[in-house]
Design a protein around this motif. Structure first.
Motif, PDB file in Angstrom:
ATOM      1  N   SER A  12     -10.122  16.544   0.020  1.00  0.00           N
ATOM      2  CA  SER A  12      -8.836  16.729   0.694  1.00  0.00           C
ATOM      3  C   SER A  12      -9.071  17.437   2.016  1.00  0.00           C
ATOM      4  CB  SER A  12      -7.881  17.556  -0.161  1.00  0.00           C
ATOM      5  OG  SER A  12      -7.468  16.820  -1.283  1.00  0.00           O
ATOM      6  N   LEU A  13      -8.401  16.950   3.042  1.00  0.00           N
ATOM      7  CA  LEU A  13      -8.527  17.533   4.376  1.00  0.00           C
ATOM      8  C   LEU A  13      -7.141  17.729   4.978  1.00  0.00           C
ATOM      9  CD1 LEU A  13     -11.334  15.205   5.771  1.00  0.00           C
ATOM     10  CD2 LEU A  13     -11.613  17.580   5.079  1.00  0.00           C
ATOM     11  N   THR A  56       0.476  10.551  10.542  1.00  0.00           N
ATOM     12  CA  THR A  56       0.797  11.728   9.739  1.00  0.00           C
ATOM     13  C   THR A  56       1.030  12.935  10.635  1.00  0.00           C
ATOM     14  OG1 THR A  56      -0.487  10.878   7.868  1.00  0.00           O
ATOM     15  CG2 THR A  56      -0.047  13.242   7.889  1.00  0.00           C
ATOM     16  N   LEU A  57       0.192  13.075  11.638  1.00  0.00           N
ATOM     17  CA  LEU A  57       0.306  14.209  12.557  1.00  0.00           C
ATOM     18  C   LEU A  57       1.522  14.073  13.470  1.00  0.00           C
ATOM     19  CD1 LEU A  57      -0.913  16.814  13.748  1.00  0.00           C
ATOM     20  CD2 LEU A  57      -2.312  15.344  15.240  1.00  0.00           C
ATOM     21  N   VAL A  58       1.647  12.930  14.140  1.00  0.00           N
ATOM     22  CA  VAL A  58       2.677  12.745  15.164  1.00  0.00           C
ATOM     23  C   VAL A  58       4.067  12.571  14.556  1.00  0.00           C
ATOM     24  CG1 VAL A  58       3.472  11.200  17.014  1.00  0.00           C
ATOM     25  CG2 VAL A  58       1.059  11.830  16.854  1.00  0.00           C
ATOM     26  N   HIS A  59       4.192  11.715  13.558  1.00  0.00           N
ATOM     27  CA  HIS A  59       5.515  11.383  13.013  1.00  0.00           C
ATOM     28  C   HIS A  59       5.900  12.241  11.814  1.00  0.00           C
ATOM     29  CE1 HIS A  59       5.631   8.060  15.761  1.00  0.00           C
ATOM     30  NE2 HIS A  59       4.489   7.608  15.267  1.00  0.00           N
ATOM     31  N   GLY A  60       4.895  12.715  11.073  1.00  0.00           N
ATOM     32  CA  GLY A  60       5.170  13.503   9.877  1.00  0.00           C
ATOM     33  C   GLY A  60       5.024  14.998  10.076  1.00  0.00           C
ATOM     34  N   GLY A  61       4.594  15.401  11.278  1.00  0.00           N
ATOM     35  CA  GLY A  61       4.426  16.822  11.549  1.00  0.00           C
ATOM     36  C   GLY A  61       3.184  17.432  10.918  1.00  0.00           C
ATOM     37  N   GLY A  62       2.247  16.584  10.488  1.00  0.00           N
ATOM     38  CA  GLY A  62       1.026  17.050   9.834  1.00  0.00           C
ATOM     39  C   GLY A  62       1.123  16.871   8.334  1.00  0.00           C
ATOM     40  N   GLY A  63       0.011  17.085   7.668  1.00  0.00           N
ATOM     41  CA  GLY A  63      -0.010  16.900   6.222  1.00  0.00           C
ATOM     42  C   GLY A  63      -1.418  16.988   5.676  1.00  0.00           C
ATOM     43  N   GLN A  64      -1.700  16.131   4.720  1.00  0.00           N
ATOM     44  CA  GLN A  64      -2.993  16.124   4.041  1.00  0.00           C
ATOM     45  C   GLN A  64      -3.526  14.703   3.935  1.00  0.00           C
ATOM     46  OE1 GLN A  64      -4.931  18.603   2.327  1.00  0.00           O
ATOM     47  NE2 GLN A  64      -3.689  20.029   3.504  1.00  0.00           N
ATOM     48  N   ALA A  65      -4.860  14.599   3.987  1.00  0.00           N
ATOM     49  CA  ALA A  65      -5.538  13.338   3.698  1.00  0.00           C
ATOM     50  C   ALA A  65      -6.403  13.561   2.467  1.00  0.00           C
ATOM     51  CB  ALA A  65      -6.412  12.911   4.874  1.00  0.00           C
ATOM     52  N   VAL A 131       3.951   9.021   1.883  1.00  0.00           N
ATOM     53  CA  VAL A 131       2.565   8.914   1.443  1.00  0.00           C
ATOM     54  C   VAL A 131       2.134   7.474   1.686  1.00  0.00           C
ATOM     55  CG1 VAL A 131       0.920   9.082  -0.464  1.00  0.00           C
ATOM     56  CG2 VAL A 131       2.846  10.676  -0.340  1.00  0.00           C
ATOM     57  N   VAL A 132       1.100   7.299   2.506  1.00  0.00           N
ATOM     58  CA  VAL A 132       0.520   5.980   2.732  1.00  0.00           C
ATOM     59  C   VAL A 132      -0.847   5.991   2.066  1.00  0.00           C
ATOM     60  CG1 VAL A 132      -0.288   4.301   4.434  1.00  0.00           C
ATOM     61  CG2 VAL A 132       1.727   5.693   4.928  1.00  0.00           C
ATOM     62  N   THR A 133      -1.078   5.006   1.199  1.00  0.00           N
ATOM     63  CA  THR A 133      -2.338   4.910   0.471  1.00  0.00           C
ATOM     64  C   THR A 133      -2.969   3.561   0.759  1.00  0.00           C
ATOM     65  OG1 THR A 133      -1.405   6.293  -1.287  1.00  0.00           O
ATOM     66  CG2 THR A 133      -3.420   5.070  -1.807  1.00  0.00           C
ATOM     67  N   VAL A 134      -4.249   3.592   1.121  1.00  0.00           N
ATOM     68  CA  VAL A 134      -5.000   2.369   1.371  1.00  0.00           C
ATOM     69  C   VAL A 134      -6.297   2.429   0.577  1.00  0.00           C
ATOM     70  CG1 VAL A 134      -4.016   2.025   3.675  1.00  0.00           C
ATOM     71  CG2 VAL A 134      -6.158   3.291   3.426  1.00  0.00           C
ATOM     72  N   ALA A 135      -6.868   1.261   0.320  1.00  0.00           N
ATOM     73  CA  ALA A 135      -8.170   1.211  -0.343  1.00  0.00           C
ATOM     74  C   ALA A 135      -8.937   0.015   0.190  1.00  0.00           C
ATOM     75  CB  ALA A 135      -8.014   1.101  -1.856  1.00  0.00           C
ATOM     76  N   ALA A 136     -10.245   0.169   0.214  1.00  0.00           N
ATOM     77  CA  ALA A 136     -11.146  -0.919   0.594  1.00  0.00           C
ATOM     78  C   ALA A 136     -12.259  -0.980  -0.442  1.00  0.00           C
ATOM     79  CB  ALA A 136     -11.735  -0.674   1.985  1.00  0.00           C
ATOM     80  N   TRP A 137     -12.730  -2.194  -0.677  1.00  0.00           N
ATOM     81  CA  TRP A 137     -13.809  -2.428  -1.637  1.00  0.00           C
ATOM     82  C   TRP A 137     -15.009  -2.992  -0.903  1.00  0.00           C
ATOM     83  CZ3 TRP A 137     -13.312  -0.636  -6.455  1.00  0.00           C
ATOM     84  CH2 TRP A 137     -12.025  -0.302  -6.877  1.00  0.00           C
ATOM     85  N   ILE A 138     -16.183  -2.609  -1.364  1.00  0.00           N
ATOM     86  CA  ILE A 138     -17.410  -3.116  -0.752  1.00  0.00           C
ATOM     87  C   ILE A 138     -17.467  -4.619  -0.994  1.00  0.00           C
ATOM     88  CG2 ILE A 138     -19.932  -3.066  -0.825  1.00  0.00           C
ATOM     89  CD1 ILE A 138     -19.677  -0.096  -1.627  1.00  0.00           C
ATOM     90  N   THR A 139     -17.615  -5.386   0.084  1.00  0.00           N
ATOM     91  CA  THR A 139     -17.679  -6.837  -0.045  1.00  0.00           C
ATOM     92  C   THR A 139     -19.055  -7.247  -0.559  1.00  0.00           C
ATOM     93  OG1 THR A 139     -18.320  -7.065   2.268  1.00  0.00           O
ATOM     94  CG2 THR A 139     -15.979  -7.265   1.766  1.00  0.00           C
ATOM     95  N   GLY A 140     -19.085  -8.413  -1.161  1.00  0.00           N
ATOM     96  CA  GLY A 140     -20.349  -8.912  -1.682  1.00  0.00           C
ATOM     97  C   GLY A 140     -20.598  -8.514  -3.115  1.00  0.00           C
ATOM     98  N   VAL A 141     -19.722  -7.683  -3.690  1.00  0.00           N
ATOM     99  CA  VAL A 141     -19.825  -7.308  -5.095  1.00  0.00           C
ATOM    100  C   VAL A 141     -18.691  -8.003  -5.808  1.00  0.00           C
ATOM    101  CG1 VAL A 141     -19.815  -5.420  -6.752  1.00  0.00           C
ATOM    102  CG2 VAL A 141     -20.837  -5.080  -4.492  1.00  0.00           C
TER     103      VAL A 141
END
Length: 149
Positions: A12-13, A56-65, A131-141
């Motif tokens: 968490s950052l 998150t910073l500009v429109h949400g006033g900051g937060g957490q990642a 809350v915006v959530t994204v995910a990526a998967w390693i291709t080729g697997v």
């Protein structure tokens, strides 16, 4: 999709300054490389993270990642979640439209991030935050076959 076996691997950052955005980009680059993402996929992850953190910073006033390595059978991936307690998004579909901006930018943030990632979701309540959530998967697997994992 499940988090990697050790929940302590999630990071968490805070997102409260331009320095935090730079720190987040470095962490996403480092973790995605450690997981085995190729250079192009690393760049997509860093780009999406940068856009969503900036929102998150500009429109949400900051937060957490939150950066979470993922495991699904033999597949490996990375989930990024950005949370704020700002004003929320009144019209998500409009906000995802290319060219739409509420802050004078290019209007590519949410829609661009959605195109770069394998998974994308927005949970927002006007007046309460987003809350915006994204995910990526390693291709080729290959994805696990039904009934095998």
């Amino acid at each position: 999709m499940t988090p990697a076996t050790d929940p302590a691997t999630a990071t968490s950052l805070p997102i409260g300054s331009d320095a935090d955005l730079a720190r987040l980009r470095r962490q996403v680059r480092r973790i995605s490389a450690e997981l085995g993402f190729g250079l192009v996929q690393q760049t997509k992850l860093v780009t999406a993270a940068s856009e969503l953190a900036r929102n998150t910073l500009v429109h949400g006033g900051g937060g957490q990642a939150r950066i979470t390595p993922l495991a699904d059978g033999p597949r490996r991936g990375l989930r990024l979640a950005f949370a704020d307690t700002g004003p929320g998004i009144g019209d998500v579909e409009q906000a995802l439209t290319d060219g739409y901006t509420s802050g004078g930018g290019l209007g590519m943030g949410l829609g661009g991030a959605r195109r770069l990632m394998d998974e994308f979701s927005v949970d927002t309540v006007p007046g309460k935050g987003t809350v915006v959530t994204v995910a990526a998967w390693i291709t080729g697997v290959p994805a696990p076959r039904p009934g095998t994992g």
